[in-house]
Design a protein around this motif. Sequence first.
Motif, mmCIF file in Angstrom:
data_model
loop_
_atom_site.group_PDB
_atom_site.id
_atom_site.type_symbol
_atom_site.label_atom_id
_atom_site.label_comp_id
_atom_site.label_asym_id
_atom_site.label_seq_id
_atom_site.Cartn_x
_atom_site.Cartn_y
_atom_site.Cartn_z
ATOM 1 N N PRO A 245 0.623 -1.138 -0.221
ATOM 2 C CA PRO A 245 0.094 0.030 0.186
ATOM 3 C C PRO A 245 0.676 1.230 -0.070
ATOM 4 O O PRO A 245 0.429 2.379 -0.534
ATOM 5 N N PHE A 246 1.842 1.279 0.672
ATOM 6 C CA PHE A 246 3.012 2.407 0.740
ATOM 7 C C PHE A 246 3.529 2.571 -0.640
ATOM 8 O O PHE A 246 3.452 3.762 -1.163
ATOM 9 N N ILE A 247 4.014 1.644 -1.293
ATOM 10 C CA ILE A 247 4.340 1.808 -2.735
ATOM 11 C C ILE A 247 3.352 2.364 -3.622
ATOM 12 O O ILE A 247 3.621 3.155 -4.404
ATOM 13 N N VAL A 248 1.883 1.766 -3.602
ATOM 14 C CA VAL A 248 0.915 2.382 -4.299
ATOM 15 C C VAL A 248 0.680 3.680 -4.061
ATOM 16 O O VAL A 248 0.635 4.437 -5.013
ATOM 17 N N LEU A 249 0.760 4.221 -2.693
ATOM 18 C CA LEU A 249 0.580 5.542 -2.422
ATOM 19 C C LEU A 249 1.604 6.274 -3.030
ATOM 20 O O LEU A 249 1.374 7.618 -3.414
ATOM 21 N N LEU A 250 2.719 5.853 -3.031
ATOM 22 C CA LEU A 250 3.890 6.587 -3.621
ATOM 23 C C LEU A 250 4.060 6.825 -5.092
ATOM 24 O O LEU A 250 4.588 7.856 -5.815
ATOM 25 N N THR A 251 3.235 5.950 -5.851
ATOM 26 C CA THR A 251 3.574 5.719 -7.115
ATOM 27 C C THR A 251 2.098 6.070 -8.115
ATOM 28 O O THR A 251 2.330 6.021 -9.329
ATOM 29 N N ARG A 252 1.010 6.120 -7.620
ATOM 30 C CA ARG A 252 -0.064 6.150 -8.268
ATOM 31 C C ARG A 252 -0.999 7.554 -7.897
ATOM 32 O O ARG A 252 -0.899 7.796 -6.656
ATOM 33 N N PRO A 253 -1.751 8.389 -8.775
ATOM 34 C CA PRO A 253 -2.463 9.285 -8.044
ATOM 35 C C PRO A 253 -3.687 8.798 -7.540
ATOM 36 O O PRO A 253 -4.513 7.989 -8.155
ATOM 37 N N LEU A 254 -3.824 9.305 -6.351
ATOM 38 C CA LEU A 254 -4.879 8.558 -5.541
ATOM 39 C C LEU A 254 -5.994 9.814 -4.896
ATOM 40 O O LEU A 254 -5.395 10.824 -4.494
ATOM 41 N N THR B 133 4.069 12.748 -3.915
ATOM 42 C CA THR B 133 2.848 12.972 -3.966
ATOM 43 C C THR B 133 2.429 14.434 -3.766
ATOM 44 O O THR B 133 3.046 15.034 -3.459
ATOM 45 N N ASP B 134 1.054 14.523 -4.179
ATOM 46 C CA ASP B 134 0.469 15.833 -4.124
ATOM 47 C C ASP B 134 -0.273 16.039 -2.973
ATOM 48 O O ASP B 134 -1.052 17.273 -2.828
ATOM 49 N N PHE B 135 -0.358 15.299 -1.868
ATOM 50 C CA PHE B 135 -0.958 15.379 -0.725
ATOM 51 C C PHE B 135 -0.106 16.467 0.077
ATOM 52 O O PHE B 135 0.905 16.711 -0.024
ATOM 53 N N THR B 136 -0.795 17.300 0.765
ATOM 54 C CA THR B 136 -0.616 18.453 1.885
ATOM 55 C C THR B 136 -0.006 17.652 2.946
ATOM 56 O O THR B 136 -0.271 16.454 3.180
ATOM 57 N N PHE B 137 0.871 18.559 3.514
ATOM 58 C CA PHE B 137 1.673 17.951 4.780
ATOM 59 C C PHE B 137 0.672 17.375 5.870
ATOM 60 O O PHE B 137 0.862 16.412 6.246
#
Length: 374
Positions: free
Chosen positions: A55-64, A227-231
């Motif tokens: 899940p961590f790898i997916v979070l880092l490599t895919r727009p979610l 990723t584009d997520f905010t802090f």
Amino acid sequence: MERVKFVRQTIKEREFAYQVRKRVRAYFKDNNKSIYGNFNMYLKSVVILSIYLVPFIVLLTRPLSPWIALLLAVIMGIGEAGVGMSIMHDGVHHAYSSKKWVNDLASSTMFLLGSNIFNWKIQHNIKHHTFTNIYNYDPDISNLKIIRLCQYGPLKKYHRFQHIYAFPLYGLMTFSRLFGEIGVLLEYNKKGITREQNVNPTWQLLKLISIKIVYFAVILGLPLYFTDFTFWQIIIGFIVLHVTAGMIMSTVFQMAHVVEGTNQVITDKDHQIKNDWLVHQLNTTSDFGRKNGLFSWYIGGLDFQIEHHIFQNICHIHYPAIAGIIKTTAEEYGFTYNLKPNVFSALASHFRRLKELGNVKNPPATFANMASIN
């Protein structure tokens, strides 16, 4: 470090300890089995690690979307708890493999939780396993103030509500380790415990600080960079991950020792417990269930806590096979084998015990109740 002497009171204690060890050894010899892990254990480790890492790898490599990312954080929390219970735990007990380097590798998965192996060995392997449910010796029942987990601990007015607020607080377990274990290590260094274990205090402190820096750089820094997520969105995911893992691990641990039928004791004036050590483990520990299936697989056999406490050097995949031997031998010698029928009955028993501990004052501190009662 603290010293407690376990003193046998009857011949049957010695005979029980001898027979249960003999019969379990015979089981492995007669069936030509190793006490360590096998292919199933290695396969399980890959699956559990994948639940945490994929899940961590997916979070880092895919727009979610934020909601999908939050779901992945929950799955990571489930995986983190699984790593701690099913891989790291056996490694630190040298039960994962007969090879030291494999045990060290399994133990090092503790770094994925942002923690160090040394602190866990002192708190869990030495203090908890040696002094199980002994007040002021076992940190698992002695150190918390807001939750009263032992009948000998101070009773506060707010404890009468602890059966309600305890479970949400269990979610803070991994946070407590993450942010509190530097202070714990400093205390170990101050008391000389670190040097007693032939470990350099300064090196161990620097190592722990380095682990923390690397962990936060990975778990917070990589999502912030890739990723584009905010802090603040990342912080929320981080909190969800740890609350999930902490809730699972804390609840599982409590169902083994803070339930109805498990003794909580204090030493006498000579720092003695009037029981054989093995009988003491039997008196202070509880199993829950025998057919928990996937759940038992996931929690690393921690529903077989009696087996784990008596034979902590045996890999957890063997606990179901030796549980019947221990239960039969205990009953043969007149000792209670504390078994809750299933997970839900153990959870209900822990709830009732929390409520009882929140409302009942300390028992009188007489030598008569300072040792466990068979």
